[in-house]
Design an enzyme around this catalytic site. Structure first.
Site, PDB file in Angstrom:
ATOM      1  N   GLY A   1       0.670  -1.079   0.071  1.00  0.00           N
ATOM      2  CA  GLY A   1       0.080  -0.059   0.055  1.00  0.00           C
ATOM      3  C   GLY A   1       0.799   1.360  -0.122  1.00  0.00           C
TER       4      GLY A   1
ATOM      5  N   GLY B   1       2.560   3.606   1.506  1.00  0.00           N
ATOM      6  CA  GLY B   1       3.295   3.857   2.728  1.00  0.00           C
ATOM      7  C   GLY B   1       3.692   5.138   2.933  1.00  0.00           C
TER       8      GLY B   1
ATOM      9  N   GLY C   1       7.083   7.083   6.477  1.00  0.00           N
ATOM     10  CA  GLY C   1       6.371   7.703   5.712  1.00  0.00           C
ATOM     11  C   GLY C   1       6.990   8.845   4.842  1.00  0.00           C
TER      12      GLY C   1
ATOM     13  N   ARG D   1       3.838  13.824  -7.818  1.00  0.00           N
ATOM     14  CA  ARG D   1       3.637  12.964  -9.054  1.00  0.00           C
ATOM     15  C   ARG D   1       2.645  13.109  -9.525  1.00  0.00           C
ATOM     16  NH1 ARG D   1       6.171   7.059  -7.376  1.00  0.00           N
ATOM     17  NH2 ARG D   1       4.196   6.854  -6.147  1.00  0.00           N
TER      18      ARG D   1
ATOM     19  N   ARG E   1      -1.680  -0.258  -9.777  1.00  0.00           N
ATOM     20  CA  ARG E   1      -0.416  -1.255  -9.923  1.00  0.00           C
ATOM     21  C   ARG E   1      -1.018  -2.647 -10.364  1.00  0.00           C
ATOM     22  NH1 ARG E   1       3.238   1.733  -6.788  1.00  0.00           N
ATOM     23  NH2 ARG E   1       2.374   3.565  -6.405  1.00  0.00           N
TER      24      ARG E   1
ATOM     25  N   ASP F   1       4.245  -4.595  -7.501  1.00  0.00           N
ATOM     26  CA  ASP F   1       3.671  -3.319  -6.856  1.00  0.00           C
ATOM     27  C   ASP F   1       4.332  -2.128  -7.515  1.00  0.00           C
ATOM     28  OD1 ASP F   1       5.815  -4.409  -5.270  1.00  0.00           O
ATOM     29  OD2 ASP F   1       5.829  -2.438  -4.385  1.00  0.00           O
ATOM     30  N   ASN F   2       5.307  -2.051  -8.374  1.00  0.00           N
ATOM     31  CA  ASN F   2       5.910  -0.879  -8.960  1.00  0.00           C
ATOM     32  C   ASN F   2       5.572  -1.079 -10.514  1.00  0.00           C
ATOM     33  OD1 ASN F   2       6.935   0.076  -6.554  1.00  0.00           O
ATOM     34  ND2 ASN F   2       8.754  -1.026  -7.079  1.00  0.00           N
TER      35      ASN F   2
ATOM     36  N   ASP G   1       7.601   4.555  -9.938  1.00  0.00           N
ATOM     37  CA  ASP G   1       8.235   4.356  -8.930  1.00  0.00           C
ATOM     38  C   ASP G   1       9.871   4.476  -9.312  1.00  0.00           C
ATOM     39  OD1 ASP G   1       6.043   4.356  -7.266  1.00  0.00           O
ATOM     40  OD2 ASP G   1       6.014   2.086  -7.147  1.00  0.00           O
TER      41      ASP G   1
END
Length: 487
Positions: free
Chosen positions: A89, A91, A124, A174, A181, A250-251, A260
């Protein structure tokens, strides 16, 4: 319009709450503007100068939230270095919302905006070092014509952040049509939540692939289109010597955009087995492995979509487009890089021979292809700038004669070929040492090098004689630079 009054539409926030957690960014003290991308700003209807106000800076770091924004962190899971990692997730990223542009919806996301429920053991935050790298590379990849997320700005703060040493915090804004993803789909598949899986797939199709709704099996069509886009994106990476460094599922963007920017790198001396990520001790994400890892990641997405597709055969058919799509696209890109206007028997051997001699001599990837446009089809006169890149000059001479014969075989005109090749072989890429110099100056509140590199990399194919020093070989000390997953 200003950054403080963005008219956010919050499309992703319209999904059920299980897909995200709504929360506000954690403020950072005494923010200061590091850089703004003028082209990214104009893409979302902003004038770059308007982002220099203190009100805008507070907005770009997350201390001030537009009234129309519904900030949230999304949940997803993923495979990391080939191993199922479970729930991940956002983060340290917080989505502000999406706005309408001439090119379609564009989400704005703060990276480094503070802890979320998905931070796990993290704080974070992002540091100035990694934020500058992501900002510059996002815009550099756009300048190269490679599908990518964009970066609007970097804002720093003097607040300390603990990594290998004490660094200072920063936030990157961004931009992308979506930050969904492959791992977003894996999350619901592995948690056995078919309803949520279908909701997410229907959202993606309806918003980003509306033409697929009329397909006999829209979910198989989605997998096929994402697979094609992924193959084309990675072909682009290979053609410019770009290495992502951490191609976890996840990227991987569901839109086939480079997503990412962590331990990335552009090739200096060519080495097909080069590993740009110091954390990748097994070389899973080496340059030569990127195409097959892209395919592996598509298989992971296919596994997640299988309950919706319903048939293994249809799923496999969708995946089967990857290898021919990659092969076709890299072949087109390499033919263009060599200035070849036709495809002929023997071209595969010519290309294989080239990469073999590049590998054996570790010739500089970017400089070689840029200088190659100056080779004459008639004979070796003037080859010295190219020959000087090779320790084994006879090996280069042997390949060059085959290449020359190939050029003469299609009656290639030297001047026209050089013009065409210089439009596809960049003179400037974001080498690690360039980013490092900009980072070190920025850590002393001198942001001039970040601004200079941003302007340089917006026009990577232009000669830019005033910037000739950036087209030279990297300094010896650059070989000691190391980048890792730490940021």
């Amino acid at each position: 319009m200003t950054a403080a009054n963005f008219p956010f539409e919050n499309s992703f926030a319209g999904l059920p709450p299980v897909f995200y957690t709504q929360l506000l960014p954690t403020p950072l003290p005494t923010p200061y503007l590091v850089a703004v991308s003028p082209s990214a700003a104009r893409l979302v209807g902003l004038e770059p100068a308007a982002l220099a106000t203190q009100e805008a800076v507070e907005t770009l770091i997350g201390n001030r939230i537009a009234d129309s924004s519904k900030p949230l962190a999304a949940v997803y899971s993923g495979h990391q270095f080939g191993v199922w990692a479970g729930q991940l997730g956002d983060g340290r990223a917080i989505l502000l919302g999406d706005i309408a542009t001439a090119d379609g919806p564009m989400e704005l996301q703060l990276k480094g905006a503070g802890m979320t429920p998905y931070s796990r053991m993290g704080d974070g935050r992002a540091v100035l070092r990694s934020s500058i790298r992501e900002f510059l590379c996002s815009e550099a990849m756009h300048g190269l014509g490679i599908p990518t997320t964009r970066a609007l700005s970097v804002v720093g703060s003097d607040q300390g952040v603990v990594r290998e040493s004490i660094e200072t915090a920063a936030v990157v804004v961004r931009m992308a049509p979506t930050f969904i993803r492959f791992g977003s789909f894996e999350h619901w598949y592995y948690n056995r939540k078919p309803d949520e899986l279908k909701q997410l797939a229907d959202y993606v199709i309806g918003r980003f692939y509306p033409s697929l709704r009329d397909e006999q099996n829209p979910y198989a069509a989605l997998l096929e289109e994402v697979t094609r886009r992924t193959a084309r994106m990675i072909a682009h990476w290979q053609a410019v010597g770009f290495m992502h460094g951490v191609m976890n599922t996840d990227n991987m963007s569901i839109l086939g955009q480079t997503l990412d920017y962590g331990p990335f790198g552009f090739m200096d001396g060519f080495d097909a087995n080069f590993i740009c990520n110091h954390s990748d001790d097994r070389g899973r994400y080496s340059y030569s492995n990127q195409p097959q890892i892209g395919h592996w990641n598509c298989y992971a997405l296919a596994q997640a979509l299988l309950p919706l597709i319903g048939e293994v055969e249809l799923t496999q058919e969708a995946l089967d487009v990857y290898q021919p799509e990659f092969a076709r696209h890299i072949d087109q890109l390499l033919h263009a890089k060599l200035g070849l206007s036709t495809s002929q028997d023997g071209d595969r051997e010519l290309l294989d021979g080239l990469f073999a001699v590049l590998q054996a001599n570790h010739a500089d990837f970017t400089i070689f292809f840029r200088r190659l446009s100056g080779l004459r089809a008639s004979g070796p006169e003037g080859d010295e700038p190219l020959r000087d890149l090779f320790i084994d000059r006879p090996a280069f001479d042997q390949w060059a004669e085959l290449y020359r014969a190939r050029l003469r075989g299609e009656n290639s005109d030297d001047a026209a070929r050089k013009l065409a090749m210089d439009q596809v072989n960049p003179k400037y890429v974001l080498r690690n040492y360039m980013a490092q110099v900009a980072i070190e100056k920025a850590q002393n509140k001198d942001f001039s090098e970040v601004e200079r590199l941003l302007a340089l990399l917006e026009r990577p194919f232009d000669e830019q004689p005033e910037n000739e020093q950036y087209a030279c070989f990297p300094p010896d000390w650059s070989s000691q630079l190391s980048v890792s997953c730490s940021s």
